[in-house]
Design a protein around this motif. Structure first.
Motif, PDB file in Angstrom:
ATOM      1  N   THR A 700       0.826  -1.207   0.000  1.00  0.00           N
ATOM      2  CA  THR A 700       0.000   0.000   0.000  1.00  0.00           C
ATOM      3  C   THR A 700       0.864   1.263   0.000  1.00  0.00           C
ATOM      4  OG1 THR A 700      -1.605  -1.276   1.242  1.00  0.00           O
ATOM      5  CG2 THR A 700      -1.958   1.078   1.165  1.00  0.00           C
ATOM      6  N   THR A 701       1.972   1.235   0.757  1.00  0.00           N
ATOM      7  CA  THR A 701       2.864   2.390   0.824  1.00  0.00           C
ATOM      8  C   THR A 701       3.423   2.729  -0.566  1.00  0.00           C
ATOM      9  OG1 THR A 701       3.479   1.557   2.993  1.00  0.00           O
ATOM     10  CG2 THR A 701       4.831   3.331   2.114  1.00  0.00           C
ATOM     11  N   THR A 702       3.795   1.691  -1.330  1.00  0.00           N
ATOM     12  CA  THR A 702       4.319   1.917  -2.680  1.00  0.00           C
ATOM     13  C   THR A 702       3.271   2.626  -3.541  1.00  0.00           C
ATOM     14  OG1 THR A 702       5.041  -0.391  -2.375  1.00  0.00           O
ATOM     15  CG2 THR A 702       5.679   0.703  -4.428  1.00  0.00           C
ATOM     16  N   PHE A 703       2.055   2.074  -3.512  1.00  0.00           N
ATOM     17  CA  PHE A 703       0.987   2.639  -4.333  1.00  0.00           C
ATOM     18  C   PHE A 703       0.651   4.064  -3.886  1.00  0.00           C
ATOM     19  CE2 PHE A 703       0.191  -1.942  -5.137  1.00  0.00           C
ATOM     20  CZ  PHE A 703       0.249  -1.913  -6.522  1.00  0.00           C
ATOM     21  N   ASN A 704       0.608   4.267  -2.576  1.00  0.00           N
ATOM     22  CA  ASN A 704       0.303   5.608  -2.066  1.00  0.00           C
ATOM     23  C   ASN A 704       1.306   6.628  -2.579  1.00  0.00           C
ATOM     24  OD1 ASN A 704      -1.863   4.609  -0.688  1.00  0.00           O
ATOM     25  ND2 ASN A 704      -0.886   4.667   1.333  1.00  0.00           N
ATOM     26  N   ALA A 705       2.602   6.283  -2.545  1.00  0.00           N
ATOM     27  CA  ALA A 705       3.654   7.204  -2.979  1.00  0.00           C
ATOM     28  C   ALA A 705       3.440   7.583  -4.441  1.00  0.00           C
ATOM     29  CB  ALA A 705       5.015   6.559  -2.776  1.00  0.00           C
ATOM     30  N   LEU A 706       3.173   6.571  -5.271  1.00  0.00           N
ATOM     31  CA  LEU A 706       3.000   6.829  -6.700  1.00  0.00           C
ATOM     32  C   LEU A 706       1.715   7.614  -6.962  1.00  0.00           C
ATOM     33  CD1 LEU A 706       4.261   3.453  -8.163  1.00  0.00           C
ATOM     34  CD2 LEU A 706       5.171   5.709  -8.738  1.00  0.00           C
ATOM     35  N   LEU A 707       0.632   7.236  -6.282  1.00  0.00           N
ATOM     36  CA  LEU A 707      -0.639   7.932  -6.494  1.00  0.00           C
ATOM     37  C   LEU A 707      -0.500   9.417  -6.149  1.00  0.00           C
ATOM     38  CD1 LEU A 707      -3.203   5.274  -5.159  1.00  0.00           C
ATOM     39  CD2 LEU A 707      -2.975   6.076  -7.524  1.00  0.00           C
ATOM     40  N   LYS A 708       0.242   9.673  -5.072  1.00  0.00           N
ATOM     41  CA  LYS A 708       0.480  11.066  -4.666  1.00  0.00           C
ATOM     42  C   LYS A 708       1.254  11.810  -5.768  1.00  0.00           C
ATOM     43  CE  LYS A 708       0.522  14.379  -1.557  1.00  0.00           C
ATOM     44  NZ  LYS A 708      -0.734  15.121  -1.460  1.00  0.00           N
ATOM     45  N   GLY A 709       2.259  11.097  -6.315  1.00  0.00           N
ATOM     46  CA  GLY A 709       3.059  11.679  -7.394  1.00  0.00           C
ATOM     47  C   GLY A 709       2.189  11.961  -8.618  1.00  0.00           C
ATOM     48  N   PHE A 710       1.311  10.997  -8.964  1.00  0.00           N
ATOM     49  CA  PHE A 710       0.431  11.162 -10.126  1.00  0.00           C
ATOM     50  C   PHE A 710      -0.536  12.321  -9.897  1.00  0.00           C
ATOM     51  CE2 PHE A 710       0.700   6.343 -11.276  1.00  0.00           C
ATOM     52  CZ  PHE A 710       2.015   6.534 -11.674  1.00  0.00           C
ATOM     53  N   GLN A 711      -0.979  12.464  -8.646  1.00  0.00           N
ATOM     54  CA  GLN A 711      -1.912  13.545  -8.317  1.00  0.00           C
ATOM     55  C   GLN A 711      -1.269  14.900  -8.612  1.00  0.00           C
ATOM     56  OE1 GLN A 711      -2.651  14.197  -4.203  1.00  0.00           O
ATOM     57  NE2 GLN A 711      -4.500  15.377  -4.532  1.00  0.00           N
ATOM     58  N   GLU A 712       0.012  15.005  -8.188  1.00  0.00           N
ATOM     59  CA  GLU A 712       0.741  16.251  -8.429  1.00  0.00           C
ATOM     60  C   GLU A 712       0.786  16.554  -9.922  1.00  0.00           C
ATOM     61  OE1 GLU A 712       1.977  18.389  -6.113  1.00  0.00           O
ATOM     62  OE2 GLU A 712       1.014  17.065  -4.611  1.00  0.00           O
TER      63      GLU A 712
END
Length: 777
Positions: A700-712
């Motif tokens: 989940t931590t991996t996905f969260n990091a990427l999702l946050k990046g994609f959001q930006e």
DNA sequence: TTAGGGTTAG
């Protein structure tokens, strides 16, 4: 008495053999056995009036000592007697004094009729017999008069007759019992090797073992095992050694398994074997926890080869040892061997099998054994085996079947469920989170009249604590205290750990202080748990206090607790205190391990002191500890925190190429997270691909990091793809995922997709196959 | 045959 000379040697050795069985066999046994008692004096019967023994006895009893030499009928009567008759005769004399007078009289006034060697030896043998009877008289008159025995020995040891074996053993046993070992060795040395047969050696050896003088005893016994020994050990030798060395209340030096096995093995080669009882005890001891089961296995087979009978009990001990070492193949083959040798398995044998199958979660096989013993071998299962089986079922989450088996128990005679049965079932229910049912079962148990014990309490309290009901656990415990029950160190350990986990350190400390009021003293595990809880809460002063109390109570910190303390001090930035602990460790002879080094490396690198961190890493390597994925992870994390992303990536590649260390999820997460935050989302995706290539699972931590990046970046399409990936891999979103997506998706009007995602559907293409399939259902 | 604990990177 004279030391045996070479001319006499063979004759003297002959003396050892013809001693009559009654006295020899009686004396051979343990020193607690009373010395041979002469038959009670009976009035002379008509048929015996004329026998020489009766006639002599009458003369000796009725004539004063001083008149014996002048009695003309005495001399011819005496010359007709055999040595054994002398023994019988002297035993019939009224006292030790008369016997000693008789001995002196015979020594002075009678001579062998002819001067042949046979007659001489007969004469000496007779004197030996009479002297033995003298010793027996002294002992019977006062069993504590060991000094008296010793005095007679010293005053007669220079006379020219040998001591009989029975005289030697009588002296050795009595002196040994009185712990007069100097005198014991005097007798032992005096009689010489030619007289030190197994009986003699056993007598001295047993006395030495009884007072814990193991080394002296083994030195004495070893004489029988020397290549050129005149005598060999007998079966009693082994029983004496084993019974004394394996004893429960043994206070001497602990005899190593190797030493015992060596002794038994060498004795077996010399024809001496343990009784089946002491063999059982031996195998129980060898196979106990921490024992050398392999050696036991070898020895048992060696004894089998010699034809020694090992009963079921001893075999069970070996079987249990094999189980503990997970030697299933050997267990099975050994059971077969038992069958071939006609050793019948009993309920314990099957109990061991069921227990070990259960311990390794092979519950179905255990159930099969239970069926087999009932149907094929007709050994009735007992309460213990049922309890074992029920516990096994409960431990793998099959508590329903456990409960069913408990009901089955009620149908068998003498097999009603007991407190242990209930404890197992209650534990099963607790581990399944069914606390209410566990509580009800506890009530049923009480209604049935079965008394709960401290294990029942602890099981229930632990169940409550683990499901977040620490206060219920505490209330329950106080209830039980009110009903007269008592807790123990384990009760407090459960409650204290639970309060620490619930961040209620004050309550944990309060309980710790209250323990002694309830007559409980903390054990090592409790100290370790409390120290850990205090360190994690950052309460290092309390932790230090508990640590010193622990030491006062005689317990030592192990490597894990040292690491916990060092980690605690590092987190509090108290490097001097951490160093103090390291110094302590050194003094206590506890070596730092990989966790110790990783803790320090993490500390220095987190502070940005990469120079010292590398120095510690160098020390680690020279200490023979290979840096692990945690070591690299700590450094990479610190580089990332210190804005040294390039160095972090460089170290990552270095780790991948120059070492055998494979990256794990945490390291990838660190890099992906930092890259995303540094606006390098493309690079982060590169590492995500690399991760898949290396078959490292994202979380989940991996996905969260990427999702946050994609959001930006507002990369909605990529985000939807990634969410589908999460669904595919059954990786659940957490509150962070929800925070990112709720904010983002509601602002772009895609809240429906988020809803589907939460329900576990794929979202990238709303008409995607999976989604439509699931909707059809 | 039944009950309790702990370490490092995020």
């Amino acid at each position: 008495m004279k030391l045996p000379t070479t001319t006499h040697q063979n004759l003297l050795r002959d003396l050892l053999k013809p001693l009559p069985p009654p006295s020899t066999t009686v004396l051979r046994h343990s020193s607690t056995t009373p010395p041979p008692t002469p038959p009670p004096e009976q009035p002379p019967q008509t048929s015996q009036i004329g026998s020489p023994i009766t006639q002599i006895t009458t003369i000796l009893k009725t004539t004063p000592t001083t008149h014996w030499p002048s009695n003309t009928t005495l001399q011819p009567l005496l010359s007709s007697l055999t040595p054994h008759s002398f023994l019988k005769l002297t035993r019939h004399l009224p006292s030790s004094k008369t016997s000693l007078d008789f001995f002196n009289y015979l020594k002075k006034s009678t001579q062998p009729l002819t001067d042949t060697n046979t007659d001489k030896s007969q004469h000496l043998e007779s004197l030996s017999s009479i002297f033995q009877a003298v010793l027996e008289h002294i002992q019977r008159e006062n069993p504590n008069n060991v000094k008296g025995l010793y005095e007679v020995f010293t005053s007669y040891k220079d006379e020219s007759f040998p001591l009989s074996i029975n005289s030697i053993t009588l002296l050795l046993r009595s002196l040994g019992k009185a712990r007069m070992f100097e005198e014991c060795f005097e007798v032992f040395d005096y009689v010489g090797k030619e007289f030190r047969n197994a009986h003699v050696v056993n007598s001295l050896g047993e006395s030495l073992l009884r007072v814990g003088r193991v080394d002296d005893a083994f030195k004495v016994f070893d004489e029988l095992l020397e290549p050129d020994a005149l005598f060999r050990p007998n079966n009693a030798t082994l029983d004496i050694v084993l019974e004394n060395v394996l004893g429960r209340y043994w206070s001497g030096r602990r005899v190593g398994d190797e030493e015992i096995v060596g002794f038994v093995s060498r004795s077996a080669e010399n024809g001496a074997f343990p009784s089946s009882w002491s063999a059982s005890k031996l195998f129980s001891s060898l196979c106990r926890r921490g024992g050398d089961v392999g050696k036991a296995w070898e020895l048992l087979h060696e004894l089998f080869e010699f034809g020694v009978v090992i009963e079921t009990h001893g075999c069970n001990a070996l079987l249990a040892g094999l189980g503990r070492e997970r030697e299933y193949k050997k267990m099975t083959s050994f059971m077969k061997e038992m069958e071939e040798r006609g050793i019948k398995p009993d309920v314990v044998t099957f109990g061991i099998l069921v227990n070990h199958l259960c311990k390794f979660r092979r519950v179905d096989e255990a159930l099969e054994v239970l069926e087999k013993m009932k149907d094929e071998v007709s050994v009735e299962p007992d309460v213990i085996i049922y309890n074992t089986m029920i516990d096994g079922l409960c431990k793998v989450g099959r508590h329903e079947e456990g409960l069913a088996l408990m009901e089955q128990m009620r149908l068998h005679p003498n097999c009603a469920p007991n407190t242990v049965t209930y404890n197992c079932v209650i534990d099963g229910l607790c581990k399944a989170g069914e606390i209410e049912k566990a509580r009800q079962t506890f009530d049923t148990m009480n209604e049935e009249g079965l008394n709960p014990n401290v294990i029942t309490l602890n099981t229930l309290i632990d169940g409550m604590c683990r499901t977040g009901r620490v206060n219920s656990g505490m209330v329950f415990y106080n209830d039980m205290l009110g009903k007269g029950m008592k807790g123990n160190a384990i009760t407090y350990s459960i409650l204290i750990t639970a309060y620490c986990n619930a961040a209620n350190i004050d309550k944990a400390m309060q309980l710790f202080d209250e323990m002694s009021e309830n007559q409980c003293s903390p054990d090592a595990i409790l100290y370790y748990s409390l120290i850990n809880g205090l360190c994690h809460a950052g309460r290092m002063d309390d932790a230090s206090l508990v640590m010193s109390k622990m030491r006062q109570a005689g317990f030592h910190l192990d490597i894990v607790s040292y690491n916990v303390m060092i980690g605690g001090f590092c987190r509090r930035n108290k490097l001097d205190k951490a160093y103090e602990m390291l110094h302590d460790m050194e003094e206590a002879g506890v070596k730092p391990d990989r966790v110790t080094y990783n803790t320090l490396i993490s500390f220095f690198s987190d502070k940005g002191d990469f120079v010292t961190a590398k120095k510690v890493m160098k020390n680690m390597t020279s200490d023979g500890i290979v840096p692990s994925v945690v070591t690299y992870g700590a450094l990479i994390h610190a580089f990332c925190q210190a804005d040294k992303l390039n160095q972090a990536v460089k170290l990552f590649w270095n780790m991948c190429s120059a070492t055998k260390v494979s990256p794990n999820t945490v390291i990838y997460n660190t890099l992906i997270n930092t890259l995303c935050k540094s606006d390098r989302v493309e690079d982060a995706l590169f590492f995500m691909d690399h991760m898949k290539e290396k078959k490292v699972k994202p979380n989940t931590t991996t996905f969260n990091a990427l999702l946050k990046g994609f959001q930006e970046k507002q990369w909605l399409d990529k985000a939807l793809h990634l969410m589908d990936e999460m669904v595919e891999q059954s990786c659940s979103p957490d509150y962070i995922t929800m925070e990112i997506l709720t904010e983002w998706f509601s602002s772009v009007g895609e809240i429906d997709k988020l809803r589907k995602f939460i329900q576990g559907y794929e979202v990238h293409d709303s008409t995607s196959q999976t989604a439509s399939k699931l909707c059809d259902i």
